[in-house]
Design an enzyme around this catalytic site. Structure first.
Site, mmCIF file in Angstrom:
data_model
loop_
_atom_site.group_PDB
_atom_site.id
_atom_site.type_symbol
_atom_site.label_atom_id
_atom_site.label_comp_id
_atom_site.label_asym_id
_atom_site.label_seq_id
_atom_site.Cartn_x
_atom_site.Cartn_y
_atom_site.Cartn_z
ATOM 1 N N HIS A 79 7.043 1.704 -2.107
ATOM 2 C CA HIS A 79 8.137 0.832 -1.641
ATOM 3 C C HIS A 79 8.228 -0.428 -2.484
ATOM 4 C CE1 HIS A 79 5.629 -2.120 0.691
ATOM 5 N NE2 HIS A 79 4.863 -1.076 0.948
ATOM 6 N N ASP A 81 9.796 -3.447 -1.510
ATOM 7 C CA ASP A 81 9.808 -4.734 -0.828
ATOM 8 C C ASP A 81 8.395 -5.247 -0.595
ATOM 9 O OD1 ASP A 81 9.478 -2.577 1.081
ATOM 10 O OD2 ASP A 81 9.645 -4.089 2.663
ATOM 11 N N ASP A 142 1.121 -4.813 -2.559
ATOM 12 C CA ASP A 142 1.676 -3.945 -1.529
ATOM 13 C C ASP A 142 3.190 -4.139 -1.541
ATOM 14 O OD1 ASP A 142 2.213 -2.446 0.719
ATOM 15 O OD2 ASP A 142 1.340 -3.859 2.136
ATOM 16 N N GLU A 176 10.168 -1.125 3.672
ATOM 17 C CA GLU A 176 9.047 -0.483 4.354
ATOM 18 C C GLU A 176 8.305 -1.470 5.242
ATOM 19 O OE1 GLU A 176 4.792 0.838 4.859
ATOM 20 O OE2 GLU A 176 5.617 -0.983 3.937
ATOM 21 N N HIS A 381 -0.741 -8.909 2.063
ATOM 22 C CA HIS A 381 0.040 -9.728 2.996
ATOM 23 C C HIS A 381 -0.473 -11.162 3.123
ATOM 24 C CE1 HIS A 381 1.975 -6.182 5.450
ATOM 25 N NE2 HIS A 381 1.822 -5.890 4.160
#
Length: 413
Positions: A79, A81, A142, A176, A381
């Site tokens: 993904h 994003d 990520d 995602e 994150h």
């Protein structure tokens, strides 16, 4: 361009998805611009059919090098994003060569230090080249690590036509991180029999179990009366909301759980005397325990309605995704091929259940069995996110080797 150069280029582009947006993709201008750039890079690598659809999905094909190929079509998915948990703009990646295992000063001015004593994974990365943040943002591994690795794999295979493999389908998805990654994914158009998402952490990860997931909204209606004359009349929705939350099992909160233990997690509360809304996420690997958790929320709702009056509390539960295990286990070779590739490369398999979800979970229920693999990304994150360049290179090799191995598999009937 090396995989790490490609990655550094990608993370400098802000593609933070927006959970409050109703556009597709959620950060439409930024995500579509990034998708278009990816299409250009795929075409430069030789993926001549690379294209982006109106919803921001990118697809393309690494052509088969086997004449009259009739076997299985393999897919790889990542993904584009990044999460909104930490800032995703103005990312300043920094390369650390031959990491020596010591504390890493990310930001001297703000005294932001990443320590092996707090992040044990750093110890396992001693001797490797790392990419870290400046302490002000997330990094974006990520899942831009996965994006970079898939494109590097495509470039390598196209540049080495002597390597025998079937057609390899590749796809990159938006949104995602806000649970909409495959909402408009066309599995028939994608055309793969099996796929892997490149959306994991440390090299060696192999994940084919994830949470069953739901969101629960609790809406409470109160009665507002001037507090000076409230006796026997007022019903504070905010107070009932607090009562609702206190009735939940303490040790089924995420801060008390690990491994296969599920949870009910309060993610937001907003209330006044007249109205209060609590929003929870419900998670469990076991489908039966998952259903029990949702039933427990309903039991609390029924109890409070009996106590304060019918219609005081309204519960709305929406399932988000399910454990892909039951959709992947019928195809054990999906796991066996990865284990054999890891073994041949001297990598210790890290088979674990995901305490979350991936695009692959939903895709598996859409008819595309899709386990998840590690990319070399850690601490995602947050400000302490980093990637191992060495592991990114290994991930590319894993994809190449899987492409070769799947040439022996039959199409799925």
């Amino acid at each position: 361009m090396s995989v790490e150069e490609r990655f550094i280029k990608y993370v400098k582009i802000d593609t933070t998805s927006d959970p409050a947006s109703d556009t597709i993709p959620s950060s439409r201008e930024a995500e579509l611009a990034f998708a278009d750039m990816i299409v250009d890079e795929l075409r430069s690598a030789g993926v001549t059919d690379a294209a982006r659809d109106p919803n921001g999905y990118v697809m393309g094909t690494v052509p088969s090098t086997i004449e009259n190929y009739t076997g299985a079509v393999l897919g790889f998915i990542a993904h584009m994003d990044t999460a909104s948990d930490a800032p995703g703009n103005n990312i300043q990646p920094c390369v650390i060569k031959n990491y020596d295992g010591s504390d890493i000063v990310l930001n001297k001015e703000k005294n932001i230090v990443m320590k092996p004593s707090e992040f044990a994974s750093l110890t396992r990365c001693t001797g490797q080249d790392l990419i870290v943040t400046d302490g002000n943002t997330l990094l974006g591994g990520d899942d831009k690590a996965g994006v970079a690795e898939i494109i590097a794999m495509a470039e390598y295979l196209i540049g080495h036509p002597e390597i025998k493999h079937g057609p390899i389908r590749i796809a990159f998805t938006p949104d995602e991180e806000i649970g909409r990654g495959v909402e408009y994914f066309d599995t028939a158009k994608f055309g793969a029999d099996y796929a892997y998402t490149m959306d994991g952490g440390e090299i060696g990860e192999l994940e084919y179990e994830n949470f069953n997931a739901a969101q629960a909204d609790v809406d409470i209606t109160g009665i507002a009366i001037h507090p000076g004359s409230a006796k026997g009349k007022m019903l504070s929705a905010a107070r009932v909301g607090m009562e609702f939350n206190e009735m939940l099992p303490t040790f089924q909160k995420p801060e008390y759980t690990e491994g296969y233990e599920g949870f009910i997690h309060l993610i937001s509360i907003n209330g006044t005397v007249e109205h209060c809304r609590l929003t929870y996420i419900v998670r469990d690997h076991d489908r039966g325990l998952f259903e029990q958790k949702k039933a427990f929320l309903q039991n609390i709702t029924d109890f409070l309605n009996a106590k304060y009056g019918k219609g005081t509390v309204a519960l709305t539960v929406r399932d988000s995704y399910y454990n892909m295990k039951e959709k992947v286990e019928p195809y054990p070779f999906l796991l066996d091929h990865v284990k054999e590739v890891y073994k041949a490369m001297g990598i210790e398999p890290r088979i674990q259940a995901i305490r979350g979800g991936t695009d692959g979970a939903t895709l598996s229920y859409m008819g595309l069995p899709c386990p998840n693999l590690g990319t070399g990304d850690f601490n995602c994150h947050g400000h302490f996110e980093y990637v191992s360049i060495d592991q990114m290179h290994q991930s590319v090799e894993v994809l190449v080797r899987l492409a070769v191995r799947f040439a022996s598999e039959k199409k799925r009937s």
